[in-house]
Design a protein around this motif. Structure first.
Motif, PDB file in Angstrom:
ATOM      1  N   LEU A 313      -3.063   1.781  27.568  1.00 37.77           N
ATOM      2  CA  LEU A 313      -4.433   1.029  27.702  1.00 37.77           C
ATOM      3  C   LEU A 313      -3.205  -0.385  27.257  1.00 37.77           C
ATOM      4  CD1 LEU A 313      -6.349   2.562  25.175  1.00 37.77           C
ATOM      5  CD2 LEU A 313      -6.971   1.686  28.178  1.00 37.77           C
ATOM      6  N   PRO A 314      -3.582  -1.555  27.286  1.00 36.96           N
ATOM      7  CA  PRO A 314      -4.837  -1.880  28.255  1.00 36.96           C
ATOM      8  C   PRO A 314      -3.828  -1.957  29.911  1.00 36.96           C
ATOM      9  CG  PRO A 314      -3.570  -4.127  26.975  1.00 36.96           C
ATOM     10  CD  PRO A 314      -3.148  -2.527  26.534  1.00 36.96           C
ATOM     11  N   THR A 315      -5.375  -1.588  30.398  1.00 39.45           N
ATOM     12  CA  THR A 315      -4.642  -1.363  32.045  1.00 39.45           C
ATOM     13  C   THR A 315      -5.259  -2.404  32.267  1.00 39.45           C
ATOM     14  OG1 THR A 315      -6.395  -0.379  32.340  1.00 39.45           O
ATOM     15  CG2 THR A 315      -4.750   0.881  31.503  1.00 39.45           C
ATOM     16  N   SER A 316      -6.091  -3.790  31.918  1.00 43.25           N
ATOM     17  CA  SER A 316      -6.709  -4.214  32.686  1.00 43.25           C
ATOM     18  C   SER A 316      -6.822  -5.614  31.883  1.00 43.25           C
ATOM     19  CB  SER A 316      -8.055  -3.924  33.433  1.00 43.25           C
ATOM     20  OG  SER A 316      -8.888  -5.140  33.922  1.00 43.25           O
ATOM     21  N   ILE A 317      -7.000  -6.887  32.473  1.00 42.59           N
ATOM     22  CA  ILE A 317      -7.571  -7.586  31.746  1.00 42.59           C
ATOM     23  C   ILE A 317      -9.417  -8.415  31.768  1.00 42.59           C
ATOM     24  CG2 ILE A 317      -7.874 -11.021  31.568  1.00 42.59           C
ATOM     25  CD1 ILE A 317      -4.319  -9.077  30.932  1.00 42.59           C
ATOM     26  N   TYR A 318      -9.822  -7.842  32.865  1.00 42.50           N
ATOM     27  CA  TYR A 318     -10.758  -8.063  32.742  1.00 42.50           C
ATOM     28  C   TYR A 318     -11.441  -7.012  33.053  1.00 42.50           C
ATOM     29  CZ  TYR A 318      -9.468 -12.467  34.017  1.00 42.50           C
ATOM     30  OH  TYR A 318      -8.739 -14.224  34.326  1.00 42.50           O
ATOM     31  N   GLY A 319     -11.372  -5.935  32.977  1.00 40.85           N
ATOM     32  CA  GLY A 319     -12.049  -4.416  32.903  1.00 40.85           C
ATOM     33  C   GLY A 319     -12.546  -3.390  34.519  1.00 40.85           C
ATOM     34  N   ASN A 320     -11.481  -4.383  35.823  1.00 49.62           N
ATOM     35  CA  ASN A 320     -11.960  -4.327  36.452  1.00 49.62           C
ATOM     36  C   ASN A 320     -10.769  -3.668  37.276  1.00 49.62           C
ATOM     37  OD1 ASN A 320     -10.400  -6.248  36.563  1.00 49.62           O
ATOM     38  ND2 ASN A 320     -10.631  -7.088  38.431  1.00 49.62           N
ATOM     39  N   SER A 321      -9.748  -2.548  36.483  1.00 50.69           N
ATOM     40  CA  SER A 321      -9.052  -1.622  37.193  1.00 50.69           C
ATOM     41  C   SER A 321      -8.636  -0.879  35.667  1.00 50.69           C
ATOM     42  CB  SER A 321      -7.544  -2.554  37.562  1.00 50.69           C
ATOM     43  OG  SER A 321      -6.898  -3.094  36.796  1.00 50.69           O
ATOM     44  N   TYR A 322      -7.872   0.404  36.157  1.00 52.90           N
ATOM     45  CA  TYR A 322      -7.662   1.356  35.444  1.00 52.90           C
ATOM     46  C   TYR A 322      -7.358   2.808  35.451  1.00 52.90           C
ATOM     47  CZ  TYR A 322     -12.740   2.327  36.129  1.00 52.90           C
ATOM     48  OH  TYR A 322     -13.565   2.619  36.774  1.00 52.90           O
ATOM     49  N   PRO A 323      -6.003   3.697  35.536  1.00 52.68           N
ATOM     50  CA  PRO A 323      -5.802   4.641  35.904  1.00 52.68           C
ATOM     51  C   PRO A 323      -7.333   5.682  35.567  1.00 52.68           C
ATOM     52  CG  PRO A 323      -4.222   3.988  34.315  1.00 52.68           C
ATOM     53  CD  PRO A 323      -5.461   3.192  33.882  1.00 52.68           C
ATOM     54  N   GLU A 324      -7.072   6.948  36.789  1.00 49.10           N
ATOM     55  CA  GLU A 324      -8.268   7.575  37.357  1.00 49.10           C
ATOM     56  C   GLU A 324      -8.135   8.180  34.867  1.00 49.10           C
ATOM     57  OE1 GLU A 324      -9.015  12.074  38.752  1.00 49.10           O
ATOM     58  OE2 GLU A 324      -7.750  11.077  39.339  1.00 49.10           O
ATOM     59  N   GLY A 325      -9.211   8.401  34.775  1.00 56.75           N
ATOM     60  CA  GLY A 325      -9.667   8.802  33.458  1.00 56.75           C
ATOM     61  C   GLY A 325      -9.521   7.812  32.086  1.00 56.75           C
ATOM     62  N   TYR A 326      -9.232   6.956  32.352  1.00 51.89           N
ATOM     63  CA  TYR A 326      -9.290   5.716  31.380  1.00 51.89           C
ATOM     64  C   TYR A 326     -10.707   5.311  31.719  1.00 51.89           C
ATOM     65  CZ  TYR A 326      -4.233   6.257  30.582  1.00 51.89           C
ATOM     66  OH  TYR A 326      -3.593   5.953  29.580  1.00 51.89           O
TER      67      TYR A 326
END
Length: 351
Positions: A313-326
């Protein structure tokens, strides 16, 4: 450098989204107070106009990007309208394809046209999974202000640049006048930024256990309205759901009179902050370090997912991308943590 004088007229471009448009309010207030003779026109969507209705010297011009101003030919029609406004400078605080096309149309007009630096490189370093540069970046409010500085209108934003709370004039909703109103906006654009409703139900149940408190739910969309109605019924009579029942202007009237707003990384938090309302925000795969924290809020009001459990974390600026489980990272914020933060803000002597 823009021309100065009594005829100075600056066009501000920010077409979407609601939260990003709302973040303009304190910046525009700083601009009007620093340069009271400066005429401003804000090019945005018509539905956002109520945010700015009490700001002097500012006119909202509708950008109908899904209708009359759609596509290149529609943008040219919009350019023809703008060309008649006797503009002396253009502040593009959006910097997207649409606004860049408008910039091309203005190429030979000799009108200064400055576009925002979004800090894309720094943001990529913040969200990359390895060799992450985990530090606070420049706020979006300051990035907006920098655009005006480059045009020759430097400003400093401070706590005095707040919208005035509005009298509540409602016909369809009655709110108790003798209670502490706490707003809750439990939705965001992405699931990864939305606190699970079951956990939010626990938060609400703990809050309404304080007899002096009344909760007001905000949201939009048919599905959300139905879920919020169920949530209000489950928690009890100390909850009012206003979603789908009021105009945007009426919602702003209520928001301006809240004692606290609990929101996700989303627009309602920014709306409340503009009125000086304390805002507690919940952050999942996004993070306030990216510069999107609500205006004037202490860092303690930003409650973030557990980085020990979710180290990327953080994995995204807007919340639209992240690894599995996040996608469930936001659930690592304990309901009691939220309630205790609100308790401290209200300074209530409750268990």
């Amino acid at each position: 450098m823009a021309k100065k004088g009594n005829n100075a007229h600056v066009l501000i471009i920010r077409l979407s989204a609601m939260g990003d448009v709302a973040m303009l309010a304190p910046v525009v207030l700083a601009l009007t107070k620093t340069y009271p003779d400066l005429k401003l026109t804000l090019l945005t969507r018509a539905r956002f106009a109520p945010i700015f209705k009490d700001i002097s010297n500012l006119t909202v011009l509708e950008a109908d990007v899904k209708g009359a101003h759609k596509g290149v030919f529609g943008l040219y029609r919009l350019y023809c309208i703008l060309r008649q406004q006797q503009l002396t400078a253009i502040a593009d605080v959006h910097h997207v394809l649409r606004s860049t096309i408008l910039k091309l149309f203005f190429t030979f007009s000799k009108i200064p046209f400055v576009q925002i630096d979004k800090g894309r490189k720094e943001k990529r370093r913040l969200i990359r999974p390895k060799n992450k540069c985990f530090k606070a970046l420049k706020s979006t409010h300051q990035r907006y202000a920098d655009v005006f500085g480059k045009l020759g209108y430097p400003i400093k934003i401070n706590d005095n640049h707040r919208l005035q709370k509005a009298p509540v004039k409602l016909k369809k909703i009655v709110l108790p006048s003798n209670k502490i109103l706490i707003g809750i906006a439990p939705y965001a654009a992405y699931t990864s930024k939305t606190y699970p409703l079951e956990l939010m139900r626990q938060v609400m149940s703990m809050l309404v256990a304080w007899e002096q408190v009344h909760l007001v739910l905000f949201g939009g969309g048919e599905k959300e309205v139905g879920q919020l109605n169920e949530l209000a019924q489950d928690v009890g009579s100390s909850v009012t759901n206003v979603a789908g029942k009021l105009s945007f202007l009426e919602e702003l009237q209520i928001i301006s009179n809240l004692k606290v707003m609990l929101a996700m990384d989303s627009g309602n938090g920014h709306l409340a902050a503009n009125y000086g309302v304390p805002v507690v925000t919940l952050w999942g795969v996004t993070h306030p370090f990216a510069g999107f924290a609500p205006f004037g809020q202490p860092k303690e009001n930003s409650l973030c997912a557990d980085r020990d459990q979710f180290p990327q974390l953080p994995t995204s600026i807007y919340g639209n991308s992240y690894p599995e489980g996040y996608e469930t990272a936001i659930a690592s914020i304990h309901p009691n943590t939220i309630v205790q933060r609100i308790k401290r803000i209200l300074q209530l002597d409750v268990p």
